[in-house]
Design a protein around this motif. Structure first.
Motif, mmCIF file in Angstrom:
data_model
loop_
_atom_site.group_PDB
_atom_site.id
_atom_site.type_symbol
_atom_site.label_atom_id
_atom_site.label_comp_id
_atom_site.label_asym_id
_atom_site.label_seq_id
_atom_site.Cartn_x
_atom_site.Cartn_y
_atom_site.Cartn_z
ATOM 1 N N VAL A 43 33.949 50.182 50.726
ATOM 2 C CA VAL A 43 34.393 48.905 50.147
ATOM 3 C C VAL A 43 35.809 48.548 50.626
ATOM 4 N N ALA B 170 35.792 46.456 44.230
ATOM 5 C CA ALA B 170 35.862 47.772 43.594
ATOM 6 C C ALA B 170 36.339 47.538 42.163
ATOM 7 N N ARG C 28 30.327 54.725 48.862
ATOM 8 C CA ARG C 28 30.436 53.291 48.536
ATOM 9 C C ARG C 28 31.897 52.899 48.330
ATOM 10 N N LEU C 29 32.642 53.750 47.622
ATOM 11 C CA LEU C 29 34.045 53.432 47.333
ATOM 12 C C LEU C 29 34.922 53.505 48.576
ATOM 13 N N HIS D 24 34.131 53.797 37.779
ATOM 14 C CA HIS D 24 34.721 53.385 39.051
ATOM 15 C C HIS D 24 33.554 53.114 39.980
ATOM 16 N N ASP D 25 33.340 51.869 40.357
ATOM 17 C CA ASP D 25 32.157 51.577 41.161
ATOM 18 C C ASP D 25 32.371 50.339 42.035
ATOM 19 N N VAL D 26 31.325 49.982 42.741
ATOM 20 C CA VAL D 26 31.416 48.878 43.699
ATOM 21 C C VAL D 26 30.429 47.773 43.307
ATOM 22 N N LYS E 292 28.369 57.677 45.568
ATOM 23 C CA LYS E 292 29.377 56.766 45.010
ATOM 24 C C LYS E 292 30.672 56.849 45.828
#
Lengths: 141, 306
Positions: free
Chosen positions: B192, A96, B188-189, A133-135, B185
């Motif tokens: 993770v 992240a 995904r967050l 803010h991402d993966v 998103k």
């Protein structure tokens, strides 16, 4: 100014250059500059070191985290930040990533490069305004 | 004189009606009948005040068991648009199509615009198992990107049905799509934060394949995509062995029907229940909208498998 087309072209070209250079610097393929990693795959444990390099178009507070690991964070606004993670070689975790840009206006970019044993595993660029803010998905090298 | 006036008014009225009919102008709100709760939510978001959505299959009804009653047929035939999940989720839909075509009902099936994946095969590894591959997983809404494609499909269908509402449909679809991009998103967050080794979903039936393929989960279902058959004892034994070997953290039930063996599997493996998931569409309360349902499911999964 109105009567000098050549001067106008030069001014416009100069402005485009000023805008384009930071983006080019960020997104170009970097042949040089990354030193050979000092990490080695630890075959006995199946673990390996992964180096993460984050580069932003303008100074930003940068951080990266992997599951079950501590958050690695830059000291204040920087344009480049590097962190290392030890993860299973066969199934590394996704990361992240976060960037809070000091310049609030305008689109910004964040490039994230992940390497293991000198090999580029992931190279991704994210775009955003104010913050990103991402993966980053990390597959086995 | 009075007679002339009445005749002229009649002519005027007929002319106005004629113009409306020839231009395909929608008189009143677009009447939408829906066989799928997710499609209904998409239609409400895209259509806004220009549509009237009637949910033939609503939250709490098991769509795998539903068969249209005569009263439902009537309600469907009098609609302008019929929404369905597609990909075989409504096995009776093919029977309906000729009737609907005659009645001038526009059929919109979400499955037509997504990239389908094959449903898991229950009997793999069992003695005497014969392959019946090719059955598509119809639960496409567990991938947000699929739902975003369906939003555009519904927008186009509504614009074709009601050209005067073009601007409104375009603006609503764009706003909804933006929210779904943020939801994508968010998912995904959330995911993770789960170790990859923990991303194993033991569920009542095989409905979460799209979520699995998009976010790196593996699904170990008790039943197949249709719930049409009870799992064999061989399948249950193999599933119990796999759950133990892989140290699966939680087993998930569904909001609608659950196979009886789910309790047996939970008891024999000692694995705790991870909570209830909405697999076949929307639910009630926080899961009564698409965004709410996705947040509920992903939140429940991540919390249980951490």
């Amino acid at each position: 100014m109105r009567g000098f087309p050549l001067l106008r072209i030069l001014v416009v070209a100069g402005a485009l250059l000023m805008l384009g250079v930071p983006v080019w610097m960020l997104t170009r393929d970097r042949v040089e500059g990354i030193a050979a990693p000092v990490v080695e795959e630890r075959e006995a444990t199946g673990m390996a070191d992964f180096s993460v390099v984050m580069t932003s178009t303008t100074p930003a507070r940068l951080s990266v985290t992997a599951v079950n690991d501590a958050v690695r964070e830059s000291d204040g606004g920087v344009r480049r930040f590097e962190a290392r993670f030890e993860m299973p070689l066969a199934q590394p975790e996704d990361l992240a990533v976060f960037a809070a840009f000091e310049a609030e206006a305008g689109p910004q970019a964040l490039r994230v490069e992940v390497r293991s044993a000198g090999r580029l595993v992931v190279d991704r660029t994210f775009w955003g305004e104010g913050e990103i803010h991402d993966v980053v998905e990390v597959a086995a090298p | 004189m009075k007679g002339k006036c009445v005749a002229m008014l009649r002519l005027l009225l007929m002319g106005v009606i004629g113009v409306f009919l020839s231009a395909g102008v929608q008189a009143g709100p677009v009447r939408i009948a829906s066989l799928n709760t997710v499609m209904a939510d998409v239609a409400r978001n895209v259509g806004g005040e220009r549509v009237e959505v009637e949910e033939i299959v609503h939250a709490g009804v098991d769509p795998h068991l539903y068969e249209p009653a005569p009263g439902d047929w009537k309600r469907i035939e009098t609609a302008d648009v019929l929404l369905a999940g597609g990909l075989g989720f409504e096995p009776y839909l093919e029977r309906m199509r000729p009737v609907l075509a005659n009645a001038g009902v526009r059929v919109v099936a979400g499955g037509d615009v997504v990239t389908p994946i094959e449903g898991a095969c229950e009997g793999h590894g069992e003695e005497g198992h014969h392959h019946h591959h090719g059955e598509m997983d119809p639960h496409w809404w567990h991938s947000v990107s699929n739902t975003r494609a369906v939003v555009m499909q519904v927008r186009d269908a509504l614009m074709a049905q009601d050209p005067d509402g073009r601007e409104s449909y375009e603006a609503n679809a764009a706003a909804f799509d933006q929210r779904l991009e943020a939801l994508e998103k968010w998912v995904r967050l959330q995911v993770v934060s789960l170790p990859k080794a923990n991303r194993v979903l033991v569920t009542s039936h095989d409905a979460l394949g799209y979520l699995a393929s998009e976010y790196g989960f593996e699904v170990l279902p008790v039943q197949g995509v249709t719930k049409s058959s009870q799992p064999s004892s061989q399948h249950v034994t193999r599933l119990i062995r796999e759950i133990k070997e892989r140290r699966v953290k939680a087993i998930f039930a569904e909001s609608l029907e659950n196979p009886k063996v789910l309790g047996q599997i939970t008891a024999e493996t000692g694995v705790r229940s991870g909570g209830v998931l909405y697999a076949d569409g929307l639910g009630k309360g926080d899961a009564s909208t698409y965004e709410g349902m996705m947040k509920h499911n992903v939140g429940t999964i991540v919390e249980a498998l951490k």
